[in-house]
Design an enzyme around this catalytic site. Structure first.
Site, PDB file in Angstrom:
ATOM      1  N   CYS A 117       0.855  -1.194   0.000  1.00 56.80           N
ATOM      2  CA  CYS A 117       0.000   0.000   0.000  1.00 56.80           C
ATOM      3  C   CYS A 117       0.887   1.238   0.000  1.00 56.80           C
ATOM      4  O   CYS A 117       1.619   1.494   0.948  1.00 56.80           O
ATOM      5  CB  CYS A 117      -0.889  -0.009   1.236  1.00 56.80           C
ATOM      6  SG  CYS A 117      -1.996   1.393   1.364  1.00 56.80           S
ATOM      7  N   GLU A 155      -5.538  -8.395  -4.258  1.00 57.25           N
ATOM      8  CA  GLU A 155      -5.712  -8.535  -2.807  1.00 57.25           C
ATOM      9  C   GLU A 155      -4.845  -7.520  -2.090  1.00 57.25           C
ATOM     10  O   GLU A 155      -3.748  -7.191  -2.541  1.00 57.25           O
ATOM     11  CB  GLU A 155      -5.324  -9.957  -2.393  1.00 57.25           C
ATOM     12  CG  GLU A 155      -5.442 -10.253  -0.903  1.00 57.25           C
ATOM     13  CD  GLU A 155      -4.173  -9.923  -0.117  1.00 57.25           C
ATOM     14  OE1 GLU A 155      -4.249  -9.854   1.128  1.00 57.25           O
ATOM     15  OE2 GLU A 155      -3.111  -9.719  -0.745  1.00 57.25           O
ATOM     16  N   ARG A 199      -8.890 -12.539  10.296  1.00 57.14           N
ATOM     17  CA  ARG A 199      -7.985 -11.933   9.320  1.00 57.14           C
ATOM     18  C   ARG A 199      -8.798 -11.308   8.188  1.00 57.14           C
ATOM     19  O   ARG A 199      -9.303 -11.996   7.304  1.00 57.14           O
ATOM     20  CB  ARG A 199      -7.035 -12.999   8.764  1.00 57.14           C
ATOM     21  CG  ARG A 199      -5.864 -12.466   7.943  1.00 57.14           C
ATOM     22  CD  ARG A 199      -5.025 -13.625   7.419  1.00 57.14           C
ATOM     23  NE  ARG A 199      -3.778 -13.204   6.823  1.00 57.14           N
ATOM     24  CZ  ARG A 199      -2.626 -13.049   7.477  1.00 57.14           C
ATOM     25  NH1 ARG A 199      -2.583 -13.312   8.771  1.00 57.14           N
ATOM     26  NH2 ARG A 199      -1.523 -12.654   6.855  1.00 57.14           N
ATOM     27  N   ARG A 201      -9.199  -9.080   4.792  1.00 57.90           N
ATOM     28  CA  ARG A 201      -8.446  -8.672   3.618  1.00 57.90           C
ATOM     29  C   ARG A 201      -9.406  -8.137   2.550  1.00 57.90           C
ATOM     30  O   ARG A 201     -10.544  -8.588   2.434  1.00 57.90           O
ATOM     31  CB  ARG A 201      -7.638  -9.841   3.024  1.00 57.90           C
ATOM     32  CG  ARG A 201      -6.391 -10.208   3.812  1.00 57.90           C
ATOM     33  CD  ARG A 201      -5.363  -9.088   3.822  1.00 57.90           C
ATOM     34  NE  ARG A 201      -4.125  -9.424   4.486  1.00 57.90           N
ATOM     35  CZ  ARG A 201      -3.899  -9.295   5.776  1.00 57.90           C
ATOM     36  NH1 ARG A 201      -4.865  -8.857   6.572  1.00 57.90           N
ATOM     37  NH2 ARG A 201      -2.722  -9.593   6.296  1.00 57.90           N
TER      38      ARG A 201
END
Length: 366
Positions: A117, A155, A199, A201
């Protein structure tokens, strides 16, 4: 359905490829790419890529790339894990996404990957793909443009949606639009798809033909978890008895090296300092997100620890692989430290095992 041709970048230990294996879907790995954290210095990537574009074969492309890495004294441990578990020609395993010429892989059905990112220096959306130049997302988008896969799966961390006040995601989404792909977005949590790990995503699924997007839906959440973290422990399911989400409850034993000494236990159970206070919890039924740095054994408010026969221990690499959706037939050929890192960097394969059938059902692969 014919054999699906797959390309992955930032491939890691092959979560998408493992999901295809679990689903028994006939496929061919056309290429994979991961540098294993080996960084090149003083390389003009654009100049080298232009050189690569002039050669005619994939073998020649790989030779140029290989020559740049030949002087590195570091080992690509990710490559070792990947090649131990998947069938791929050496010429089709690449080290650097910046040096990958997508025009040499025009027959790919699905391109899968993510990117770190990064903020974009240009505010707003002015120059299409050029807005992302200098970031690794640019390389992902460039490959989509060059390869023109039928489907792409992107992703990233869920925070990408709010990164830089939402400007990063605005540019990313506009770039996907400019590439003439039609896509849908969702944040998916592993615990909602059969794996006891909390988790989240971000997933983006894009189709070159809009008619297939109209037929695609992200998978619904499962009603409840069949297994808890405790079911994944080797003491309750010895090594060799865990096959995806089919668990054979046979007792095993974990080596003493994974149990904490009193000194380390005191550290991991600490609440921290006044500037960084965390509340230690162990023996969770749903694991915290696995970290690439978990080999360093963070405090129990960050990492996962379990109590066995009154003694506290960390998770083993095999248990971490299980929590990432890899069965016990996944071969560990690297050190524990490397395996912890690779597992923590991976995507949970069960997310893909739920997404892939919905993509296939659109008929996009024929």
């Amino acid at each position: 359905m014919r054999k699906i041709k797959v390309g992955t970048i930032f491939s890691g230990i092959g979560s998408f490829e493992w999901a295809l294996k679990r689903l028994n879907i006939d496929h061919e790995i056309s290429f994979a790419c991961d540098n294993g954290d080996i960084e090149l210095k003083d390389v003009n990537y654009e100049d080298v890529l232009n050189q690569i574009r002039k050669v005619k074969t994939i073998k020649e492309m790989k030779e140029i790339e290989q020559s740049l890495y030949s002087s590195s004294k570091k080992t690509n441990f990710v490559e070792q894990s990947y090649k131990a578990n998947f069938d791929i020609d050496d010429n089709n395993y690449h080290y650097n996404v910046c040096l990958l010429d997508g025009t040499k892989y025009k027959n790919i059905d699905v391109l899968v990957g993510g990117s770190p990112c990064q903020a974009f220096s240009i505010m707003g959306y002015q120059k299409g793909l050029e807005d992302a130049r200098g970031t690794l997302f640019y390389e992902y988008a460039r490959l989509v443009e060059e390869i023109q896969p039928k489907v792409f799966i992107y992703e990233n961390v869920q925070g990408l949606l709010k990164h830089d006040g939402g400007k990063t995601w605005e540019i990313i989404s506009n770039i996907f639009d400019s590439l003439n792909y039609h896509y849908t977005v969702a944040v998916l949590n592993s615990k909602d798809y059969g794996v006891p790990q909390n988790r989240n995503r971000l997933f983006v699924v894009g189709f070159r033909n809009k008619k297939y997007l109209k037929k695609f839906l992200f998978p619904p959440k499962t009603k409840e978890l069949k297994y808890t973290l405790q079911d994944y422990l080797i003491e309750n399911c010895k090594e060799g008895c865990f096959h995806y989400n089919k668990i054979i409850h046979r007792k095993g034993k974990v080596d003493n090296t994974y149990f904490l000494s009193e000194k380390v236990k005191k550290h991991v159970m600490s609440v921290g300092t006044k500037n960084y206070v965390i509340h230690p919890e162990t023996d969770l039924e749903i694991a915290r997100p696995l970290l690439a740095t978990m080999h360093k054994m963070h405090r129990a408010g960050v990492d996962n620890y379990v109590t066995v026969n009154g003694k506290l221990r960390r998770l083993t690499p095999r248990e971490c692989l299980r929590l990432m959706g890899f069965g016990d037939d996944f071969k560990q050929v690297v050190s524990d430290t490397q395996m912890y890192k690779q597992a923590g960097n991976s995507i949970v394969a069960d997310i893909f095992t739920n997404i892939i059938p919905n993509i296939v059902d659109t008929g996009v692969f024929g």
